[in-house]
Design an enzyme around this catalytic site. Structure first.
Site, PDB file in Angstrom:
ATOM      1  CB  ALA A  29      -0.918  -0.024   1.217  1.00  0.00           C
ATOM      2  CG  ASN A  30      -0.199   4.659  -1.688  1.00  0.00           C
ATOM      3  OD1 ASN A  30      -0.916   5.483  -1.141  1.00  0.00           O
ATOM      4  ND2 ASN A  30      -0.574   4.005  -2.779  1.00  0.00           N
ATOM      5  NE  ARG A  31       5.118   7.185   4.473  1.00  0.00           N
ATOM      6  CZ  ARG A  31       5.265   6.493   5.608  1.00  0.00           C
ATOM      7  NH1 ARG A  31       4.264   6.403   6.461  1.00  0.00           N
ATOM      8  NH2 ARG A  31       6.403   5.911   5.882  1.00  0.00           N
TER       9      ARG A  31
END
Ligand code: CTP
Ligand code: CA
Length: 225
Positions: free
Chosen positions: A33-35
């Site tokens: 995933a990412n932020r």
């Protein structure tokens, strides 16, 4: 509070928004995933709704509450977001792609939880995901298509390259290297980048930036007529 509150300038428009990160499964319990928090996309959806637009929100896994009165399609992966976006694009007049779509996904996710004693791994084979912004832009006809670029350095240069590569009408370039803006923050430090100009929008609250993006998208549409 917005000067545009109570405005109905988007009545008759159908605004498609993608928001949030995507989760790319490694196995049933783990993902890449990412932020992204999804806040910018949610502010765009809220602002478009408040100004009278019909809104379709395609939301990746977002922790924040979805504003009321917005048709929302919940997705997890880049592939699901791609399929939902292509479907919704047909009846859209403006598409604003604010999602932080994963660029890579595991090519063969495991159907069972990987066990370190049984399935030791030292790498995860990845394949590139489809570029939703590039694909919608290549089929845009008289729609307005806006992308985002979250960058840590050479923000405007990268945004100009992305605008050309993807073929959209404008890119909202964000500086995500700062502590007072970007992922998870209420603010964005942004530039509006088109093929003819670069406008410095400064440091704005995400709701104010959402209204600015919608006004500029509408202006684009009017100018094309
Ligand atoms: N985007 C998309 N589909 C993807 C990747 C990105 O629709 N598979 C969209 C994003 O929603 C955003 C824009 O493309 O509007 C730019 O995303 P970004 O990640 O900044 O660009 P990339 O082309 O993926 O380049 P990089 O991550 O290497 O900077
Ligand atoms: Ca990317």
């Amino acid at each position: 509070c917005s000067l545009l509150q109570g405005s109905t300038d988007l009545v008759g428009e159908h605004v498609l928004i993608t928001a949030g990160p995507t989760h790319e499964p490694i196995d049933p319990v783990r993902y890449i995933a990412n932020r992204s928090s999804g806040k910018m996309g949610l502010e765009l959806a809220r602002a478009a709704r408040d100004r009278g637009a019909n809104v379709t929100l395609i939301a990746g896994p977002i922790e924040l509450p979805i504003p009321a009165g917005i048709e929302t399609i919940h997705v997890q992966t880049a592939s699901q977001m791609h399929n939902a976006a292509v479907k919704a694009f047909g009846c859209s007049t403006i598409a604003i792609l604010a999602a932080a779509v994963a660029d890579y996904t595991p090519s063969a996710p495991s159907d069972h939880k990987l066990k370190k004693a049984v399935d030791p791994i030292d790498s995860i084979p990845l394949i590139q995901t489809q570029d939703i912004l590039a694909e919608l832009s290549s089929n845009k006809e008289d729609r307005i298509v806006i992308g985002f670029a979250a960058e840590t350095n050479d923000v405007v240069d990268y945004a100009e390259a992305k605008l050309k590569r993807k073929g959209c009408d404008a890119i909202v370039a964000n500086d995500v290297s700062r502590s007072d803006a970007g992922f998870g923050s209420s603010n964005n430090r942004a530039w509006w980048v088109t093929s003819s100009s670069v406008d410095d929008l400064g440091l704005l609250e995400k709701r104010a930036l959402a209204d600015e993006i919608l006004s500029r998208s509408l202006l684009f549409k009017t100018n094309l007529k």
